[in-house]
Design an enzyme around this catalytic site. Structure first.
Site, PDB file in Angstrom:
ATOM      1  N   SER A 237       6.352  11.127  -5.548  1.00 46.76           N
ATOM      2  CA  SER A 237       6.631  12.554  -5.684  1.00 46.76           C
ATOM      3  C   SER A 237       6.135  13.065  -7.034  1.00 46.76           C
ATOM      4  O   SER A 237       5.784  12.287  -7.928  1.00 46.76           O
ATOM      5  CB  SER A 237       8.133  12.824  -5.573  1.00 46.76           C
ATOM      6  OG  SER A 237       8.813  12.308  -6.714  1.00 46.76           O
ATOM      7  N   LYS A 238       6.129  14.379  -7.178  1.00 46.48           N
ATOM      8  CA  LYS A 238       5.754  15.000  -8.449  1.00 46.48           C
ATOM      9  C   LYS A 238       6.680  14.530  -9.569  1.00 46.48           C
ATOM     10  O   LYS A 238       6.261  14.325 -10.703  1.00 46.48           O
ATOM     11  CB  LYS A 238       5.807  16.521  -8.323  1.00 46.48           C
ATOM     12  CG  LYS A 238       5.452  17.258  -9.610  1.00 46.48           C
ATOM     13  CD  LYS A 238       5.546  18.767  -9.420  1.00 46.48           C
ATOM     14  CE  LYS A 238       5.178  19.498 -10.707  1.00 46.48           C
ATOM     15  NZ  LYS A 238       6.055  19.190 -11.838  1.00 46.48           N
ATOM     16  N   ARG A 239       7.933  14.346  -9.226  1.00 42.81           N
ATOM     17  CA  ARG A 239       8.920  13.912 -10.228  1.00 42.81           C
ATOM     18  C   ARG A 239       8.535  12.553 -10.823  1.00 42.81           C
ATOM     19  O   ARG A 239       8.726  12.312 -12.010  1.00 42.81           O
ATOM     20  CB  ARG A 239      10.307  13.843  -9.584  1.00 42.81           C
ATOM     21  CG  ARG A 239      11.456  13.752 -10.592  1.00 42.81           C
ATOM     22  CD  ARG A 239      12.801  13.836  -9.902  1.00 42.81           C
ATOM     23  NE  ARG A 239      13.001  15.130  -9.277  1.00 42.81           N
ATOM     24  CZ  ARG A 239      13.006  15.331  -7.953  1.00 42.81           C
ATOM     25  NH1 ARG A 239      12.805  14.322  -7.131  1.00 42.81           N
ATOM     26  NH2 ARG A 239      13.207  16.537  -7.461  1.00 42.81           N
TER      27      ARG A 239
END
Length: 504
Positions: free
Chosen positions: A263-265
């Site tokens: 994910s972007k996180r």
């Protein structure tokens, strides 16, 4: 193999994640391998999540990577329009076909009705599924229990409704996936998915089936997250009386830990991009990093993405796009998830940087120097030759070579303490005398004369050469010392040594 036509169909709801880019790449490789067509279709049926600049971002990303579509909005529109929002009338026609054939039905249930059913099932320890076991029992409101006149009256009155697919009961559905093999599904566990919404827009399930059929898509190559929808899609093809394309569901791209979807996180936390290009959210102003802006070559991104879920079956790791086309085969795509490795990605970029021609790298570095306001007569290409082996990104060139263009403003404290002794200043004064008398100021000649001077004066290299480098560079780093001396020139070399003597 039949005429190959594949499609990449992203939703313009934000920046294109590298998982989506990998899907686009595998579609592109498969199409080119079989002399087929790569279609880019914009699936913008979800108007609530639509982002104005996302479609342009998708195109810019694919263009930067060199995997542009053969057919898309404004390009070879043989089967246009290529935006789903511009195909409303088409979907209306085909939803009516399903209604008329009894494969779909109107459902007038309100959100409160459905919430009541869910809670009732939960109280009994069950999960509510809208399908064969409850759709005709009277608690749900749909055209399967209403008369034709009642249905028509509700529609005319403006009652909100959806159109649901009527999933078959008591059937074992056998399907084939080109990556995962045979898949068997009990249709009793399928819910009656919504195909059409009361706002006049189809859901993904109806729109993508109709579009794939009308655009003559031969192979649907998409992410693993769509695997649960495969049964519905196969059933929809059957309901329409159409031949289904072949399906291939790609493995997930996993976090660097190997646990869970990337994910972007994860990128924010570990310091790497998850998008091809930098992206600015027009609503929040939040900027997301991109591989291009972080200094990665497009070839790097293509290469590392190809190896996320696929392997050539050989030891070769560096592939040009054309080599990937020639080597690619769905038979060599893995079923299990592929772990993303940020360090391996950097390794790929380093390999591509080393393979770039020096003149290309020199042009890129010249742009960096110009932005820093550096004007120089030094041969930039030669600087690149001396430093590039220690670089992973062109952006690192400045830190590796700034001393060629600017004299040291300070000196490394540890190196100064270790290398600059009480007698060093006097030795550097002697070096000044040696350099000032040299006519042929080439690296090789300077080195020869300085070494002869050291030998004649019985001076050890360790006493002279480290502080000599410190005076010119400001630290114990950089390429061959005498190359530095030649390139900055006699006047600058003498000036730097004089400054070091004063400061150190």
């Amino acid at each position: 193999m039949k005429n190959v036509r594949v499609r990449f169909a992203p939703s313009p709801t934000g920046p294109l994640h590298i998982g989506g880019v990998r899907t686009a790449l595998f579609n592109y490789l498969f199409a080119k391998k079989h002399n087929g067509t790569f279609v880019l279709r914009i699936e913008d049926t979800d108007q609530n999540r639509y982002v104005a600049n996302a479609e342009q971002y998708i195109n810019d990303s694919l263009n930067w990577l060199g995997i542009s579509a053969d057919e898309t909005v404004g390009v070879n529109e043989k089967f246009g329009p290529y935006r789903q929002s511009e195909r409303k009338d088409i979907y209306q026609k085909y939803i009516q076909v399903l209604l008329d054939s009894g494969n779909a039905y109107y459902a007038f249930d309100t959100a409160e009705d459905l919430d009541r059913e869910r809670k009732g099932h939960e109280e009994k320890g069950k999960t509510f599924i809208y399908n064969w076991h409850n759709r005709e029992r009277g608690r749900l409101v749909n055209s399967l229990i209403l008369t034709t006149d009642e249905v028509q009256k509700r529609i005319e009155n403006g009652d909100k409704y959806v159109v649901r697919f009527k999933s078959p009961q008591d059937e074992t559905l056998e399907m084939n996936d080109l990556i995962r093999g045979n898949i068997t599904i009990d249709t009793n566990v399928l819910d009656d998915k919504i195909l059409f919404k009361s706002d006049g827009m189809p859901t993904y399930h109806l729109a993508n089936i109709v579009d794939d059929y009308l655009m003559e898509i031969s192979h649907v190559i998409r992410g693993e997250e769509w695997l649960p929808s495969m049964a519905l899609h196969v059933l929809l093809y059957r309901a329409f009386g159409w031949s289904a394309p072949e399906f291939a569901h790609l493995p997930l791209i996993l976090k660097p830990t190997g646990k869970g979807k990337l994910s972007k996180r994860d990128g924010d936390k570990l310091g790497f991009p998850v998008f091809p290009l930098a992206y600015t959210n027009e609503t929040t102003g939040e900027v997301s990093r991109g591989y291009k802006e972080d200094g990665y070559f497009p070839e790097t991104v293509i290469n590392f993405l190809a190896f996320l879920g696929w392997n050539p079956g050989t030891e070769q790791e560096i592939f040009s796009l054309q080599e990937l086309v020639e080597a690619f085969d769905l038979d060599r795509v893995n079923k299990s998830g592929a772990r993303f490795d940020p360090d391996k990605t950097k390794w790929y970029n380093q390999q591509y940087l080393q393979s770039k021609s020096n003149d290309v790298l020199a042009m890129a570095y010249s742009d960096i120097l110009a932005k820093k306001g550096v004007s120089t007569s030094i041969d930039i290409e030669r600087v690149v030759v001396l430093i590039k082996e220690r670089a992973t990104f062109v952006s690192e060139f400045w830190d590796l070579s700034s001393f060629f263009f600017r004299s040291p403003q300070e000196y490394d404290p540890k190196a100064s303490k270790k290398q600059w002794k009480p007698e060093t200043g006097q030795l550097m004064e002697q070096i000044l005398g040696v350099l000032s008398e040299i006519e042929d100021f080439s690296s090789k000649n300077i080195e020869t004369i300085v070494k002869e001077w050291l030998t004649e004066n019985e001076l050890g290299f360790g006493k002279v050469m480290p502080p000599f480098r410190l005076a010119l560079v400001g630290a114990m780093s950089g390429p061959h010392l005498f190359d530095i001396v030649e390139m900055i020139g006699k006047e600058e070399a003498i000036k730097r040594i004089e400054t070091a003597i004063k400061k150190l």
